[in-house]
Every structure is written in structure tokens, then in C-alpha cells.
Scaffold this motif. Structure first.
Motif, PDB file in Angstrom:
ATOM      1  N   ASP A  51       0.875  -1.164   0.000  1.00  0.00           N
ATOM      2  CA  ASP A  51       0.000   0.000   0.000  1.00  0.00           C
ATOM      3  C   ASP A  51       0.919   1.223   0.000  1.00  0.00           C
ATOM      4  O   ASP A  51       2.117   1.115   0.286  1.00  0.00           O
ATOM      5  CB  ASP A  51      -0.883  -0.033   1.252  1.00  0.00           C
ATOM      6  N   LYS A  52       0.371   2.388  -0.307  1.00  0.00           N
ATOM      7  CA  LYS A  52       1.204   3.595  -0.355  1.00  0.00           C
ATOM      8  C   LYS A  52       0.977   4.512   0.838  1.00  0.00           C
ATOM      9  O   LYS A  52       1.884   4.735   1.653  1.00  0.00           O
ATOM     10  CB  LYS A  52       0.961   4.365  -1.655  1.00  0.00           C
ATOM     11  N   ASP A  53      -0.240   5.069   0.948  1.00  0.00           N
ATOM     12  CA  ASP A  53      -0.503   6.083   1.974  1.00  0.00           C
ATOM     13  C   ASP A  53      -0.301   5.529   3.379  1.00  0.00           C
ATOM     14  O   ASP A  53      -0.879   4.505   3.747  1.00  0.00           O
ATOM     15  CB  ASP A  53      -1.940   6.616   1.846  1.00  0.00           C
ATOM     16  N   GLY A  61       0.661  11.695  -0.429  1.00  0.00           N
ATOM     17  CA  GLY A  61       1.966  12.189  -0.843  1.00  0.00           C
ATOM     18  C   GLY A  61       2.584  11.301  -1.902  1.00  0.00           C
ATOM     19  O   GLY A  61       2.139  10.175  -2.149  1.00  0.00           O
ATOM     20  N   HIS A  62       3.630  11.816  -2.553  1.00  0.00           N
ATOM     21  CA  HIS A  62       4.323  11.076  -3.599  1.00  0.00           C
ATOM     22  C   HIS A  62       5.666  10.540  -3.117  1.00  0.00           C
ATOM     23  O   HIS A  62       6.149   9.535  -3.633  1.00  0.00           O
ATOM     24  CB  HIS A  62       4.582  11.963  -4.820  1.00  0.00           C
ATOM     25  N   ASP A  63       6.284  11.235  -2.174  1.00  0.00           N
ATOM     26  CA  ASP A  63       7.660  10.945  -1.790  1.00  0.00           C
ATOM     27  C   ASP A  63       7.730   9.981  -0.615  1.00  0.00           C
ATOM     28  O   ASP A  63       6.914  10.032   0.310  1.00  0.00           O
ATOM     29  CB  ASP A  63       8.388  12.247  -1.428  1.00  0.00           C
ATOM     30  N   LEU A  64       8.760   9.145  -0.652  1.00  0.00           N
ATOM     31  CA  LEU A  64       8.994   8.205   0.435  1.00  0.00           C
ATOM     32  C   LEU A  64       9.231   8.963   1.738  1.00  0.00           C
ATOM     33  O   LEU A  64       9.926   9.983   1.753  1.00  0.00           O
ATOM     34  CB  LEU A  64      10.214   7.343   0.109  1.00  0.00           C
ATOM     35  N   SER A  89      -6.012   4.907  -4.690  1.00  0.00           N
ATOM     36  CA  SER A  89      -6.137   6.193  -5.383  1.00  0.00           C
ATOM     37  C   SER A  89      -5.284   6.155  -6.655  1.00  0.00           C
ATOM     38  O   SER A  89      -5.809   6.130  -7.770  1.00  0.00           O
ATOM     39  CB  SER A  89      -5.741   7.359  -4.460  1.00  0.00           C
ATOM     40  N   ALA A  90      -3.982   6.111  -6.525  1.00  0.00           N
ATOM     41  CA  ALA A  90      -3.100   6.071  -7.693  1.00  0.00           C
ATOM     42  C   ALA A  90      -3.281   4.764  -8.464  1.00  0.00           C
ATOM     43  O   ALA A  90      -3.337   3.684  -7.882  1.00  0.00           O
ATOM     44  CB  ALA A  90      -1.647   6.195  -7.251  1.00  0.00           C
ATOM     45  N   LEU A 100      -1.107  10.555 -11.266  1.00  0.00           N
ATOM     46  CA  LEU A 100      -0.605  10.323  -9.910  1.00  0.00           C
ATOM     47  C   LEU A 100       0.287   9.087  -9.888  1.00  0.00           C
ATOM     48  O   LEU A 100       1.358   9.090  -9.263  1.00  0.00           O
ATOM     49  CB  LEU A 100      -1.767  10.161  -8.929  1.00  0.00           C
ATOM     50  N   ALA A 101      -0.131   8.041 -10.571  1.00  0.00           N
ATOM     51  CA  ALA A 101       0.678   6.823 -10.624  1.00  0.00           C
ATOM     52  C   ALA A 101       2.046   7.105 -11.237  1.00  0.00           C
ATOM     53  O   ALA A 101       3.078   6.644 -10.727  1.00  0.00           O
ATOM     54  CB  ALA A 101      -0.049   5.742 -11.428  1.00  0.00           C
ATOM     55  N   LEU A 102       2.066   7.869 -12.303  1.00  0.00           N
ATOM     56  CA  LEU A 102       3.324   8.193 -12.960  1.00  0.00           C
ATOM     57  C   LEU A 102       4.238   9.004 -12.046  1.00  0.00           C
ATOM     58  O   LEU A 102       5.458   8.778 -11.999  1.00  0.00           O
ATOM     59  CB  LEU A 102       3.057   8.971 -14.253  1.00  0.00           C
ATOM     60  N   SER A 103       3.649   9.929 -11.305  1.00  0.00           N
ATOM     61  CA  SER A 103       4.431  10.754 -10.385  1.00  0.00           C
ATOM     62  C   SER A 103       5.036   9.910  -9.261  1.00  0.00           C
ATOM     63  O   SER A 103       6.194  10.086  -8.879  1.00  0.00           O
ATOM     64  CB  SER A 103       3.549  11.863  -9.803  1.00  0.00           C
ATOM     65  N   ILE A 104       4.247   8.969  -8.746  1.00  0.00           N
ATOM     66  CA  ILE A 104       4.726   8.107  -7.663  1.00  0.00           C
ATOM     67  C   ILE A 104       5.811   7.160  -8.182  1.00  0.00           C
ATOM     68  O   ILE A 104       6.811   6.905  -7.504  1.00  0.00           O
ATOM     69  CB  ILE A 104       3.557   7.320  -7.053  1.00  0.00           C
ATOM     70  N   GLU A 105       5.629   6.649  -9.392  1.00  0.00           N
ATOM     71  CA  GLU A 105       6.652   5.779  -9.979  1.00  0.00           C
ATOM     72  C   GLU A 105       7.984   6.511 -10.101  1.00  0.00           C
ATOM     73  O   GLU A 105       9.048   5.930  -9.853  1.00  0.00           O
ATOM     74  CB  GLU A 105       6.185   5.279 -11.340  1.00  0.00           C
ATOM     75  N   GLN A 106       7.918   7.779 -10.465  1.00  0.00           N
ATOM     76  CA  GLN A 106       9.144   8.562 -10.583  1.00  0.00           C
ATOM     77  C   GLN A 106       9.783   8.794  -9.214  1.00  0.00           C
ATOM     78  O   GLN A 106      11.002   8.717  -9.064  1.00  0.00           O
ATOM     79  CB  GLN A 106       8.842   9.905 -11.251  1.00  0.00           C
ATOM     80  N   ALA A 107       8.949   9.045  -8.208  1.00  0.00           N
ATOM     81  CA  ALA A 107       9.466   9.344  -6.866  1.00  0.00           C
ATOM     82  C   ALA A 107      10.002   8.111  -6.162  1.00  0.00           C
ATOM     83  O   ALA A 107      11.030   8.178  -5.465  1.00  0.00           O
ATOM     84  CB  ALA A 107       8.367  10.000  -6.025  1.00  0.00           C
TER      85      ALA A 107
END
Length: 235
Positions: A51-53, A61-64, A89-90, A100-107
Motif C-alpha cells: 500500500d502507499k498512503d 503524498g508522492h515521496d517516500l 487512489s493512484a 498520480l501513478a506516474l508521479s509516484i513511480e518517478q518518486a
């Protein structure tokens, strides 16, 4: 971006009322720093989903979360391309053009699953992603018993609940209250000696928990978190 109404989540809650052990995880840790990813992999768990959040990042958020940096590196070194993030969500239909998914993948440098159904449903989409890996050889890590743990248990995964959230600040107020309720229910089930479903692979769960506590936050980690917070306030 928030989350749309999760109708499947409501239906699954009724299933849990009939079978409470569905929400009992295989293992409870404080956060991902407690997981010995090397030992988990040696035990036969060859793929892992998160999970992310409030498991990896602050809510929405996007960043670890900076204190998780070393643990996340260890996880990626061990599992390489057999890691995926499954968010409600993403990567869902709520995520327009999957921005959002793309942003999280980058982060986070990890793939975010594109999926139609929200946890605790939609496990087949995760199994399809891990093409051919037996469900018993996949772990799912998350902070929510009624979504993440039920999701994993429904599909025969090893489930790991992270007890300590990153922060409740900025989180959905209903999610905060439900999570607190989940912890009270889990404590009650433990007192009633209601255990998780036996896992098909025999795993020494004590061995997959790091023996030493995670170090306190360094000044650099505190500074990094402050920078993330400032960026989130501007966005």
C-alpha cells in the motif's frame, strides 16, 4: 487527489463480520524498517506489494517518508522488479490519465499497479501482474486491516500490517477513525485467541522481523521531511 466511494470495501466488511480472522494479518510490524526483506525472500516470498498512503508516504503524498530510505533500498535490492504498489487512489479510475501513478513511480522508482477494482477486491489484477507466481509466495504490506490485510488474505498472500502510520495529518478523517477502530478490533481478536489463517509456506515470522530497532531520525532525515512538507503545502 482523494478517493471515490469504495462500495466493494463496504461489502467486504460484512464478510469480515462472518469471518473475523480475514482481517488478522500474518505479521504485525511497526513500519517497513522492521521487515527483514532478505530473510523474507529466503523464506520463499519472491514478490512483494505495498500500500502507499501511511505505509510508504504521508497521506496522498508522492515521496517516500525519509526515515524509510534505507529499508526501501534494501527492499528494492532484494526484490528488484518483483515489487509493486497497489493504491486505492493512484492507478485506479480516480487517477485521471494515471498522472498520480506516474508521479509516484518517478518518486519511488517502483511500478504502480493499474487496476479497476479497489482493495479489498481486485486481487486477481495483482496476481496477473506477477504472472505465474503462486499467491502464497507474494507478500502484501499495508497499514489498513479492512483493506490491505483482507485484500491479501482473500487471495492467499502473506499479509504484513504496519502498525505505526507516517502521520494522520492530511489523512481522510473517516480513514483515521476506521484505522483506530481496526486496531481495537485486532486487539480484541488477539485476546480471544483468533489467529490469522495458516499460511501454505512455513515461515519463521520472528526471523523476518529486524532484531534491532530502527535508528532515530537523523538531522538529514528531519530536514528532508521538512522539505517534503513544504512542497506539499505549495501544491
Amino acid at each position: 487527489m482523494g478517493q471515490s466511494f469504495n462500495f466493494q470495501g463496504i461489502l467486504q466488511t460484512f464478510r469480515v463480520l462472518l469471518s473475523p480472522r480475514l482481517m488478522v494479518p500474518s505479521l504485525v510490524v511497526r513500519d517497513i524498517r522492521d521487515i527483514n526483506f532478505e530473510q523474507l525472500h529466503k523464506s520463499g516470498i519472491v514478490a512483494i506489494a505495498f500500500d502507499k498512503d501511511n505505509c510508504l508516504t504521508r497521506p496522498y503524498g508522492h515521496d517516500l517518508h525519509p526515515p524509510f530510505s534505507d529499508a526501501w533500498k534494501r527492499c528494492k535490492n532484494v526484490y528488484k522488479d518483483q515489487i509493486v504498489i497497489v493504491s486505492n487512489s493512484a492507478g485506479t479510475n480516480d487517477d485521471k490519465d494515471y498522472q498520480l501513478a506516474l508521479s509516484i513511480e518517478q518518486a519511488l522508482d517502483v511500478h504502480v499497479l493499474r487496476h479497476q477494482q479497489k482493495k479489498p477486491s481486485g486481487g486477481q489484477e495483482l496476481l496477473n501482474h506477477f504472472n505465474g507466481i503462486e499467491p502464497a509466495k507474494i507478500a502484501f504490506v499495508g497499514d489498513r486491516a479492512l483493506t490491505d490485510v483482507v485484500f491479501g488474505n482473500n487471495y492467499g498472500l502473506l499479509t504484513i500490517l504496519t502498525r505505526d502510520v507516517v502521520t494522520e495529518e492530511g489523512d481522510n478523517p473517516m480513514a483515521i477513525q476506521i484505522r483506530r477502530m481496526e486496531h481495537r478490533v485486532l486487539a480484541f481478536l488477539d485476546r480471544m485467541n483468533i489467529k490469522h489463517h495458516p499460511h501454505p509456506i512455513e515461515i519463521d515470522l520472528h526471523a523476518v522481523v529486524m532484531q534491532s530497532p530502527p535508528p532515530p531520525q537523523t538531522k538529514e532525515e528531519v530536514k528532508a521531511q521538512a522539505a517534503i512538507d513544504a512542497k506539499n503545502e505549495k501544491s
